[in-house]
Scaffold this motif. Structure first.
Motif, short mmCIF file in Angstrom:
data_model
loop_
_atom_site.label_atom_id
_atom_site.label_comp_id
_atom_site.label_asym_id
_atom_site.label_seq_id
_atom_site.Cartn_x
_atom_site.Cartn_y
_atom_site.Cartn_z
N LEU A 46 0.83 -1.19 0.00
CA LEU A 46 0.00 0.00 0.00
C LEU A 46 0.88 1.26 0.00
N LEU A 47 1.88 1.26 0.87
CA LEU A 47 2.81 2.40 0.91
C LEU A 47 3.64 2.48 -0.36
N GLY A 48 3.92 1.35 -0.97
CA GLY A 48 4.62 1.35 -2.25
C GLY A 48 3.77 1.97 -3.35
N ASP A 49 2.46 1.67 -3.33
CA ASP A 49 1.56 2.29 -4.31
C ASP A 49 1.53 3.81 -4.12
N GLU A 50 1.48 4.23 -2.85
CA GLU A 50 1.49 5.67 -2.55
C GLU A 50 2.76 6.31 -3.12
N HIS A 51 3.88 5.67 -2.93
CA HIS A 51 5.15 6.19 -3.43
C HIS A 51 5.17 6.23 -4.96
N ASP A 52 4.68 5.17 -5.59
CA ASP A 52 4.64 5.14 -7.05
C ASP A 52 3.81 6.30 -7.61
N LEU A 53 2.67 6.58 -6.97
CA LEU A 53 1.83 7.69 -7.42
C LEU A 53 2.52 9.04 -7.20
N THR A 54 3.28 9.12 -6.11
CA THR A 54 4.06 10.34 -5.85
C THR A 54 5.06 10.57 -6.98
N VAL A 55 5.79 9.54 -7.33
CA VAL A 55 6.80 9.64 -8.39
C VAL A 55 6.14 9.98 -9.73
N LEU A 56 5.02 9.33 -10.02
CA LEU A 56 4.32 9.62 -11.28
C LEU A 56 3.85 11.07 -11.31
N GLY A 57 3.26 11.55 -10.22
CA GLY A 57 2.79 12.94 -10.16
C GLY A 57 3.93 13.92 -10.35
#
Length: 163
Positions: A80-91
């Motif tokens: 879940l925290l990895g998904d949050e990080h991936d979205l941060t990087v994408l944004g």
């Protein structure tokens, strides 16, 4: 695999300091992430959750039913925290490279959607962590539970000094 590693003469005493340290650092990283919700703090918390997950995997044989479930839930939280990080990087990538999305209205809508999903993931992560890691005194109670589980194993399981 770690199931075959002998504990030797140190037993749980050899593992407990590291378990307590990982647990304590994970709780502190979570507090820091919510007190100052930067991408770096949430990423650091994710790393701490992963360290705890790997410790739990190592200790699973001491209390298979309980620690296996706890390790699985810790892994889920890490994802879940990895998904949050991936979205941060994408944004960040979309914001830094406006040429990637020709229509800036679409780019703004995308970054808004990414931000909203990150907020949802962050909101879900805290209760998921606290549900299982609510021991206040920096892991003493947690490590004590693990130690007690190891002590209660059947004598024939302890004979080889394996977890």
């Amino acid at each position: 695999r770690s199931r075959d590693w002998p504990l030797g003469e140190f037993g749980f005493d050899g593992l407990e300091p590291g378990l307590r340290r990982v647990y304590r650092r994970g709780r502190r990283a979570m507090a820091r992430a919510y007190d100052d919700p930067t991408p770096e703090h949430f990423h650091d918390w994710r790393k701490r959750v992963k360290y705890l997950w790997h410790h739990l995997e190592l200790l699973e044989p001491a209390w298979p039913g309980m620690l296996s479930a706890l390790a699985d839930e810790t892994h889920d939280l890490s994802d879940l925290l990895g998904d949050e990080h991936d979205l941060t990087v994408l944004g960040e990538h979309v914001r830094q490279r406006p040429d990637l999305v020709a229509d800036q209205d679409v780019a703004r809508a995308l970054t808004t959607t990414l931000e909203e999903r990150r907020r949802q993931l962050r909101a879900a992560a805290r209760p998921a962590y606290e549900k299982h890691f609510a021991f206040e005194r920096f892991g003493r109670e947690f490590s004590s539970l693990i130690e007690q589980a190891m002590a209660l194993r059947q004598p024939n399981e302890r004979a080889g000094n394996e977890i």
